[in-house]
Design a protein around this motif. Structure first.
Motif, PDB file in Angstrom:
ATOM      1  N   LEU A  51      25.797  -0.561   1.497  1.00 45.24           N
ATOM      2  CA  LEU A  51      24.638   0.270   1.802  1.00 45.24           C
ATOM      3  C   LEU A  51      24.925   1.742   1.527  1.00 45.24           C
ATOM      4  N   CYS A  52      23.859   2.481   1.244  1.00 41.56           N
ATOM      5  CA  CYS A  52      23.985   3.924   1.042  1.00 41.56           C
ATOM      6  C   CYS A  52      22.951   4.615   1.933  1.00 41.56           C
ATOM      7  N   PRO A  53      23.245   4.714   3.248  1.00 35.07           N
ATOM      8  CA  PRO A  53      22.254   5.207   4.199  1.00 35.07           C
ATOM      9  C   PRO A  53      22.185   6.734   4.215  1.00 35.07           C
ATOM     10  N   VAL A  54      21.532   7.304   3.220  1.00 35.34           N
ATOM     11  CA  VAL A  54      21.424   8.763   3.145  1.00 35.34           C
ATOM     12  C   VAL A  54      19.963   9.181   3.243  1.00 35.34           C
ATOM     13  N   GLU A  55      19.783  10.386   3.757  1.00 36.44           N
ATOM     14  CA  GLU A  55      18.439  10.939   3.799  1.00 36.44           C
ATOM     15  C   GLU A  55      18.516  12.422   3.494  1.00 36.44           C
ATOM     16  N   GLY A  56      17.380  12.974   3.099  1.00 39.74           N
ATOM     17  CA  GLY A  56      17.305  14.395   2.801  1.00 39.74           C
ATOM     18  C   GLY A  56      15.874  14.720   2.453  1.00 39.74           C
ATOM     19  N   ASP A  57      15.597  16.011   2.301  1.00 41.10           N
ATOM     20  CA  ASP A  57      14.265  16.450   1.938  1.00 41.10           C
ATOM     21  C   ASP A  57      14.399  17.509   0.861  1.00 41.10           C
ATOM     22  N   PRO A  58      14.031  17.229  -0.385  1.00 39.80           N
ATOM     23  CA  PRO A  58      13.410  15.986  -0.867  1.00 39.80           C
ATOM     24  C   PRO A  58      14.378  14.794  -0.834  1.00 39.80           C
ATOM     25  N   PRO A  59      13.833  13.545  -0.832  1.00 39.86           N
ATOM     26  CA  PRO A  59      14.699  12.362  -0.794  1.00 39.86           C
ATOM     27  C   PRO A  59      15.703  12.387  -1.942  1.00 39.86           C
ATOM     28  N   PRO A  60      16.987  12.153  -1.639  1.00 39.67           N
ATOM     29  CA  PRO A  60      18.006  12.245  -2.690  1.00 39.67           C
ATOM     30  C   PRO A  60      17.952  11.088  -3.681  1.00 39.67           C
ATOM     31  N   LEU A  61      18.393  11.378  -4.892  1.00 38.97           N
ATOM     32  CA  LEU A  61      18.619  10.336  -5.902  1.00 38.97           C
ATOM     33  C   LEU A  61      20.033   9.837  -5.713  1.00 38.97           C
ATOM     34  N   THR A  62      20.219   8.524  -5.855  1.00 35.33           N
ATOM     35  CA  THR A  62      21.562   7.974  -5.661  1.00 35.33           C
ATOM     36  C   THR A  62      22.121   7.403  -6.953  1.00 35.33           C
ATOM     37  N   MET A  63      23.424   7.471  -7.045  1.00 33.08           N
ATOM     38  CA  MET A  63      24.151   6.969  -8.204  1.00 33.08           C
ATOM     39  C   MET A  63      25.412   6.309  -7.666  1.00 33.08           C
ATOM     40  N   TRP A  64      25.798   5.181  -8.247  1.00 34.84           N
ATOM     41  CA  TRP A  64      26.982   4.452  -7.785  1.00 34.84           C
ATOM     42  C   TRP A  64      28.080   4.523  -8.825  1.00 34.84           C
ATOM     43  N   MET A  65      29.306   4.636  -8.346  1.00 35.94           N
ATOM     44  CA  MET A  65      30.473   4.627  -9.222  1.00 35.94           C
ATOM     45  C   MET A  65      31.508   3.667  -8.667  1.00 35.94           C
ATOM     46  N   LYS A  66      32.264   3.055  -9.574  1.00 41.78           N
ATOM     47  CA  LYS A  66      33.407   2.227  -9.186  1.00 41.78           C
ATOM     48  C   LYS A  66      34.629   2.758  -9.890  1.00 41.78           C
ATOM     49  N   ASP A  67      35.641   3.110  -9.112  1.00 43.88           N
ATOM     50  CA  ASP A  67      36.895   3.635  -9.679  1.00 43.88           C
ATOM     51  C   ASP A  67      36.609   4.714 -10.724  1.00 43.88           C
ATOM     52  N   GLY A  68      35.631   5.582 -10.426  1.00 47.95           N
ATOM     53  CA  GLY A  68      35.334   6.705 -11.309  1.00 47.95           C
ATOM     54  C   GLY A  68      34.377   6.408 -12.452  1.00 47.95           C
ATOM     55  N   ARG A  69      33.944   5.167 -12.619  1.00 43.74           N
ATOM     56  CA  ARG A  69      33.017   4.817 -13.695  1.00 43.74           C
ATOM     57  C   ARG A  69      31.627   4.577 -13.129  1.00 43.74           C
ATOM     58  N   THR A  70      30.622   5.131 -13.793  1.00 43.75           N
ATOM     59  CA  THR A  70      29.247   4.967 -13.316  1.00 43.75           C
ATOM     60  C   THR A  70      28.773   3.537 -13.553  1.00 43.75           C
ATOM     61  N   ILE A  71      28.195   2.950 -12.515  1.00 40.40           N
ATOM     62  CA  ILE A  71      27.641   1.595 -12.610  1.00 40.40           C
ATOM     63  C   ILE A  71      26.231   1.703 -13.189  1.00 40.40           C
ATOM     64  N   HIS A  72      25.956   0.939 -14.225  1.00 37.87           N
ATOM     65  CA  HIS A  72      24.631   0.988 -14.863  1.00 37.87           C
ATOM     66  C   HIS A  72      24.129  -0.428 -15.104  1.00 37.87           C
ATOM     67  N   SER A  73      22.951  -0.539 -15.705  1.00 36.91           N
ATOM     68  CA  SER A  73      22.298  -1.845 -15.841  1.00 36.91           C
ATOM     69  C   SER A  73      23.077  -2.825 -16.713  1.00 36.91           C
ATOM     70  N   GLY A  74      24.010  -2.339 -17.519  1.00 38.59           N
ATOM     71  CA  GLY A  74      24.839  -3.236 -18.322  1.00 38.59           C
ATOM     72  C   GLY A  74      25.844  -4.036 -17.502  1.00 38.59           C
ATOM     73  N   TRP A  75      26.049  -3.631 -16.255  1.00 36.33           N
ATOM     74  CA  TRP A  75      26.962  -4.359 -15.365  1.00 36.33           C
ATOM     75  C   TRP A  75      26.158  -5.510 -14.774  1.00 36.33           C
ATOM     76  N   THR A  76      26.244  -6.677 -15.405  1.00 40.05           N
ATOM     77  CA  THR A  76      25.273  -7.738 -15.154  1.00 40.05           C
ATOM     78  C   THR A  76      25.238  -8.254 -13.719  1.00 40.05           C
ATOM     79  N   ARG A  77      26.369  -8.324 -13.030  1.00 41.59           N
ATOM     80  CA  ARG A  77      26.364  -8.868 -11.667  1.00 41.59           C
ATOM     81  C   ARG A  77      26.064  -7.809 -10.615  1.00 41.59           C
ATOM     82  N   PHE A  78      25.850  -6.573 -11.062  1.00 44.99           N
ATOM     83  CA  PHE A  78      25.622  -5.455 -10.146  1.00 44.99           C
ATOM     84  C   PHE A  78      24.155  -5.062 -10.188  1.00 44.99           C
ATOM     85  N   ARG A  79      23.557  -4.892  -9.027  1.00 47.47           N
ATOM     86  CA  ARG A  79      22.157  -4.496  -8.961  1.00 47.47           C
ATOM     87  C   ARG A  79      22.052  -3.304  -8.029  1.00 47.47           C
TER      88      ARG A  79
END
Length: 102
Positions: free
Chosen positions: A24-52
């Protein structure tokens, strides 16, 4: 204001091989923040098939041993950013009735 962590986070998560886990990424702010996920320094994107990437976190299905590592959710808005960090531990499948692979 800048993003802030809105809920308690358990930073060490463990999951069995082959299962599904949601970080989970339970963050809040005003305006609502945009979130981005990384694993071991690499950005997770839609090409990572098992990751949503979901509204409230990151879902990993059919977990493999190489999914273990450090995950960071970075939440950013115009006022700043904050990180939610996780260490994911993957537990092998022996021990629940299956033969250990050769």
């Amino acid at each position: 204001g800048p993003p802030r962590i809105a809920d308690k986070v358990i930073h060490r998560q463990s999951v069995r091989l082959g299962r599904t886990i949601k970080l989970l990424c339970p963050v809040e702010g005003d305006p609502p923040p945009l979130t981005m996920w990384m694993k071991d320094g690499r950005t997770i994107h839609s090409g990572w098939t098992r990751f949503r990437i979901l509204q409230q976190g990151l879902k990993i299905k059919e977990v493999e041993s190489e999914d273990a590592g450090t995950y960071i959710c970075k939440a950013t808005n115009g006022f700043g950013s904050t990180n939610v960090n996780y260490t994911l531990i993957v537990i092998g499948e022996w021990g629940w009735g299956k033969a250990r692979p050769p």
